[in-house]
Design a protein around this motif. Structure first.
Motif, PDB file in Angstrom:
ATOM      1  N   UNK A 283      21.638  46.009  34.124  1.00 20.72           N
ATOM      2  CA  UNK A 283      20.542  45.728  33.197  1.00 20.72           C
ATOM      3  C   UNK A 283      20.183  46.971  32.378  1.00 20.72           C
ATOM      4  N   UNK A 284      20.240  48.140  33.020  1.00 26.02           N
ATOM      5  CA  UNK A 284      19.900  49.394  32.339  1.00 26.02           C
ATOM      6  C   UNK A 284      21.072  50.009  31.596  1.00 26.02           C
ATOM      7  N   UNK A 285      22.208  49.285  31.538  1.00 21.85           N
ATOM      8  CA  UNK A 285      23.302  49.727  30.682  1.00 21.85           C
ATOM      9  C   UNK A 285      24.478  50.395  31.359  1.00 21.85           C
ATOM     10  N   UNK A 286      24.601  50.281  32.667  1.00 18.49           N
ATOM     11  CA  UNK A 286      25.762  50.879  33.336  1.00 18.49           C
ATOM     12  C   UNK A 286      27.035  50.203  32.834  1.00 18.49           C
ATOM     13  N   UNK A 287      28.073  50.987  32.652  1.00 24.86           N
ATOM     14  CA  UNK A 287      29.358  50.483  32.181  1.00 24.86           C
ATOM     15  C   UNK A 287      30.091  49.834  33.352  1.00 24.86           C
ATOM     16  N   UNK A 288      30.319  48.526  33.273  1.00 27.52           N
ATOM     17  CA  UNK A 288      30.955  47.801  34.378  1.00 27.52           C
ATOM     18  C   UNK A 288      32.468  48.025  34.427  1.00 27.52           C
ATOM     19  N   UNK A 289      32.987  48.813  33.501  1.00 25.78           N
ATOM     20  CA  UNK A 289      34.419  49.113  33.498  1.00 25.78           C
ATOM     21  C   UNK A 289      34.717  50.606  33.650  1.00 25.78           C
TER      22      UNK A 289
ATOM     23  N   UNK B  25      34.387  49.485  38.946  1.00 24.08           N
ATOM     24  CA  UNK B  25      33.423  48.818  39.825  1.00 24.08           C
ATOM     25  C   UNK B  25      33.985  47.527  40.429  1.00 24.08           C
ATOM     26  N   UNK B  26      34.751  46.777  39.640  1.00 27.83           N
ATOM     27  CA  UNK B  26      35.328  45.535  40.147  1.00 27.83           C
ATOM     28  C   UNK B  26      36.346  45.815  41.251  1.00 27.83           C
ATOM     29  N   UNK B  27      37.124  46.857  41.107  1.00 25.10           N
ATOM     30  CA  UNK B  27      38.088  47.233  42.153  1.00 25.10           C
ATOM     31  C   UNK B  27      37.360  47.595  43.447  1.00 25.10           C
ATOM     32  N   UNK B  28      36.256  48.312  43.308  1.00 26.31           N
ATOM     33  CA  UNK B  28      35.467  48.689  44.487  1.00 26.31           C
ATOM     34  C   UNK B  28      34.900  47.451  45.167  1.00 26.31           C
TER      35      UNK B  28
ATOM     36  N   UNK C  82      28.756  40.375  44.191  1.00 23.28           N
ATOM     37  CA  UNK C  82      28.811  41.474  43.219  1.00 23.28           C
ATOM     38  C   UNK C  82      29.990  41.263  42.278  1.00 23.28           C
ATOM     39  N   UNK C  83      31.108  40.772  42.778  1.00 20.14           N
ATOM     40  CA  UNK C  83      32.258  40.474  41.921  1.00 20.14           C
ATOM     41  C   UNK C  83      31.840  39.474  40.843  1.00 20.14           C
ATOM     42  N   UNK C  84      31.115  38.432  41.229  1.00 19.53           N
ATOM     43  CA  UNK C  84      30.662  37.420  40.271  1.00 19.53           C
ATOM     44  C   UNK C  84      29.756  38.031  39.199  1.00 19.53           C
ATOM     45  N   UNK C  85      28.845  38.905  39.618  1.00 23.16           N
ATOM     46  CA  UNK C  85      27.935  39.555  38.671  1.00 23.16           C
ATOM     47  C   UNK C  85      28.718  40.456  37.714  1.00 23.16           C
ATOM     48  N   UNK C  86      29.655  41.219  38.254  1.00 16.66           N
ATOM     49  CA  UNK C  86      30.454  42.116  37.409  1.00 16.66           C
ATOM     50  C   UNK C  86      31.273  41.328  36.387  1.00 16.66           C
ATOM     51  N   UNK C  87      31.898  40.247  36.835  1.00 20.23           N
ATOM     52  CA  UNK C  87      32.698  39.430  35.915  1.00 20.23           C
ATOM     53  C   UNK C  87      31.819  38.815  34.830  1.00 20.23           C
ATOM     54  N   UNK C  88      30.634  38.348  35.205  1.00 23.11           N
ATOM     55  CA  UNK C  88      29.703  37.776  34.234  1.00 23.11           C
ATOM     56  C   UNK C  88      29.195  38.826  33.249  1.00 23.11           C
ATOM     57  N   UNK C  89      29.256  40.087  33.654  1.00 24.21           N
ATOM     58  CA  UNK C  89      28.768  41.190  32.812  1.00 24.21           C
ATOM     59  C   UNK C  89      29.882  41.839  32.002  1.00 24.21           C
ATOM     60  N   UNK C  90      31.075  41.283  32.055  1.00 21.28           N
ATOM     61  CA  UNK C  90      32.158  41.789  31.214  1.00 21.28           C
ATOM     62  C   UNK C  90      33.185  42.657  31.897  1.00 21.28           C
ATOM     63  N   UNK C  91      33.193  42.701  33.221  1.00 19.46           N
ATOM     64  CA  UNK C  91      34.217  43.487  33.927  1.00 19.46           C
ATOM     65  C   UNK C  91      35.587  42.874  33.644  1.00 19.46           C
ATOM     66  N   UNK C  92      36.570  43.740  33.445  1.00 21.15           N
ATOM     67  CA  UNK C  92      37.928  43.292  33.124  1.00 21.15           C
ATOM     68  C   UNK C  92      38.765  43.204  34.399  1.00 21.15           C
ATOM     69  N   UNK C  93      39.111  42.000  34.837  1.00 20.42           N
ATOM     70  CA  UNK C  93      39.835  41.837  36.101  1.00 20.42           C
ATOM     71  C   UNK C  93      41.273  42.340  36.075  1.00 20.42           C
ATOM     72  N   UNK C  94      41.879  42.427  34.904  1.00 19.46           N
ATOM     73  CA  UNK C  94      43.277  42.861  34.823  1.00 19.46           C
ATOM     74  C   UNK C  94      43.432  44.340  34.517  1.00 19.46           C
ATOM     75  N   UNK C  95      42.324  45.062  34.510  1.00 18.93           N
ATOM     76  CA  UNK C  95      42.349  46.510  34.270  1.00 18.93           C
ATOM     77  C   UNK C  95      43.122  47.190  35.397  1.00 18.93           C
ATOM     78  N   UNK C  96      43.959  48.156  35.036  1.00 21.42           N
ATOM     79  CA  UNK C  96      44.742  48.893  36.036  1.00 21.42           C
ATOM     80  C   UNK C  96      44.279  50.340  36.086  1.00 21.42           C
ATOM     81  N   UNK C  97      44.385  50.923  37.277  1.00 21.15           N
ATOM     82  CA  UNK C  97      44.047  52.337  37.430  1.00 21.15           C
ATOM     83  C   UNK C  97      45.325  53.174  37.304  1.00 21.15           C
ATOM     84  N   UNK C  98      45.224  54.465  37.615  1.00 27.35           N
ATOM     85  CA  UNK C  98      46.382  55.362  37.483  1.00 27.35           C
ATOM     86  C   UNK C  98      47.535  54.971  38.403  1.00 27.35           C
TER      87      UNK C  98
END
Length: 125
Positions: free
Chosen positions: A58-64, A72-75, A84-100
């Motif tokens: 709500x205060x603007x944390x970047x969900x990605x 955050x979604x990986x965590x 929390x996964x549902x909230x992150x996805x509803x807030x724009x978290x990208x499920x197909x994002x890959x890390x290093x």
């Protein structure tokens, strides 16, 4: 006597400058290490604190934002935090994002045997 006092004073000033320069270098190293620390959002996710997660978003944390090479979604997937996964996805978290490492949130859920998280993330494919 005056000469040795002057030499001693110059030596002390030199040591003081070296110590201050050393402290400056240590400060830079601390800044570098802080980039690898968990964000407050990630800490709240790992603790399963849904209300705090909602507030951060709500205060603007970047969900990605990557933190310790995890989004955050990986965590949330890693710790099977389904709500929390549902909230992150509803807030724009990208499920197909890959890390290093090339891992996605689904991969972290699979590695952790997080059955509920796996079910949610597989449905997004």
């Amino acid at each position: 006597m005056k000469k040795s006092v002057i030499i001693l004073g110059v030596a002390l000033l030199s040591l003081g400058n070296v110590a201050m320069a050393s402290n400056g270098t240590l400060s830079l190293n601390k800044v570098e290490r802080n980039r690898n620390l968990a964000t407050p959002l990630t800490v709240a996710i790992s603790k399963g604190d849904l209300e705090t997660v909602k507030k951060f978003i709500e205060y603007g944390a970047d969900v990605n934002q990557m933190s310790e090479d995890l989004s955050p979604l990986m965590t949330a997937a890693r710790y099977n935090k389904v709500e929390i996964i549902k909230v992150l996805l509803a807030s724009g978290a990208r499920p197909n994002e890959k890390n290093d490492k090339g891992f996605t949130a689904l991969k972290y859920a699979e590695l952790s045997n997080a059955a509920e998280a796996i079910a949610i993330l597989k449905d997004l494919k």
